[in-house]
Design a protein around this motif. Sequence first.
Motif, PDB file in Angstrom:
ATOM      1  N   SER A  48       1.049  -0.882   0.211  1.00  0.00           N
ATOM      2  CA  SER A  48       0.177   0.123  -0.001  1.00  0.00           C
ATOM      3  C   SER A  48       1.093   1.226   0.003  1.00  0.00           C
ATOM      4  N   LEU A  49       2.162   1.576   1.107  1.00  0.00           N
ATOM      5  CA  LEU A  49       2.306   2.508   1.045  1.00  0.00           C
ATOM      6  C   LEU A  49       3.792   2.306  -0.714  1.00  0.00           C
ATOM      7  N   ALA A  50       3.752   1.864  -1.458  1.00  0.00           N
ATOM      8  CA  ALA A  50       4.397   1.787  -2.139  1.00  0.00           C
ATOM      9  C   ALA A  50       3.642   2.253  -3.386  1.00  0.00           C
ATOM     10  N   ALA A  56       1.755   9.549  -5.643  1.00  0.00           N
ATOM     11  CA  ALA A  56       2.008  10.674  -5.628  1.00  0.00           C
ATOM     12  C   ALA A  56       3.305  10.813  -6.647  1.00  0.00           C
ATOM     13  N   ASP A  57       4.080  10.232  -7.201  1.00  0.00           N
ATOM     14  CA  ASP A  57       5.210  10.289  -7.390  1.00  0.00           C
ATOM     15  C   ASP A  57       4.685  10.918  -8.565  1.00  0.00           C
ATOM     16  N   ASP A  58       3.812  10.067  -9.368  1.00  0.00           N
ATOM     17  CA  ASP A  58       3.131  10.205 -10.716  1.00  0.00           C
ATOM     18  C   ASP A  58       2.040  11.779 -10.832  1.00  0.00           C
ATOM     19  N   LYS A  65       4.532  18.230 -15.586  1.00  0.00           N
ATOM     20  CA  LYS A  65       5.018  18.289 -16.934  1.00  0.00           C
ATOM     21  C   LYS A  65       3.668  19.014 -17.111  1.00  0.00           C
ATOM     22  N   LEU A  66       2.921  19.009 -17.067  1.00  0.00           N
ATOM     23  CA  LEU A  66       1.219  19.853 -16.844  1.00  0.00           C
ATOM     24  C   LEU A  66       1.589  21.284 -17.002  1.00  0.00           C
ATOM     25  N   GLY A  67       2.215  21.067 -15.938  1.00  0.00           N
ATOM     26  CA  GLY A  67       3.242  23.166 -15.022  1.00  0.00           C
ATOM     27  C   GLY A  67       4.000  22.994 -16.504  1.00  0.00           C
ATOM     28  N   ASP A  68       5.240  22.495 -16.719  1.00  0.00           N
ATOM     29  CA  ASP A  68       5.616  22.666 -18.194  1.00  0.00           C
ATOM     30  C   ASP A  68       5.054  22.760 -19.368  1.00  0.00           C
TER      31      ASP A  68
END
Length: 193
Positions: A48-50, A56-58, A65-68
């Motif tokens: 679950s933590l993984a 969270a990383d995604d 990416k959206l900001g870029d």
Amino acid sequence: MVGKQKLIDEILSSAKKTAAAMVEEATAEQTEALAALRKELDAAQAESLARSDKAADDYYSGQVKLGDLEAGKALLHAKQSCVAAVYDGVRDKILRAPDAEYLALLQKLVVEVCEDGDEIIAAKSDAKRVNAAWVKKVSAAAKKKLTLSKVQGDFSGGVILRNPRYDRDLSVDEIVAELKERTVGDTLKALGL
């Protein structure tokens, strides 16, 4: 009775030993089951933590990416605005040029592309500058018969040459658009964009 009592005591003793063994066996099974359950819970928690870390990383990666993309769009818009301002300035400079310069530019363009019998359609805003006298002068310079149309065009400045086969757009907007098409790369370099 003593024999009966002894038999009862032996039965009770045996029952106590059996009960104690059963309790000990049940306790061991319970300890094993708790250990297995703890192992499963630890594995589920780690998974679950993984998954949570990956999500969270995604999400963070997606936001970056959206900001870029948004930054790229804003930069592109700014560059387009700068380039548009340059060419709008060119168009305005041509339209505000003194009559002699403006009419000399139009004459040069008309002489280069006109055909015998072309009709010159002037912009409404140029009705006073592009007149019959000017058309006569251009006609003489081109050594071709040109006439001034009674129709006036709804464009910002310049002329359109009309003949039965096709029209040639020499409006200021078209001239600037063609200039932009040929020189936009150089303009971007000159602006440092």
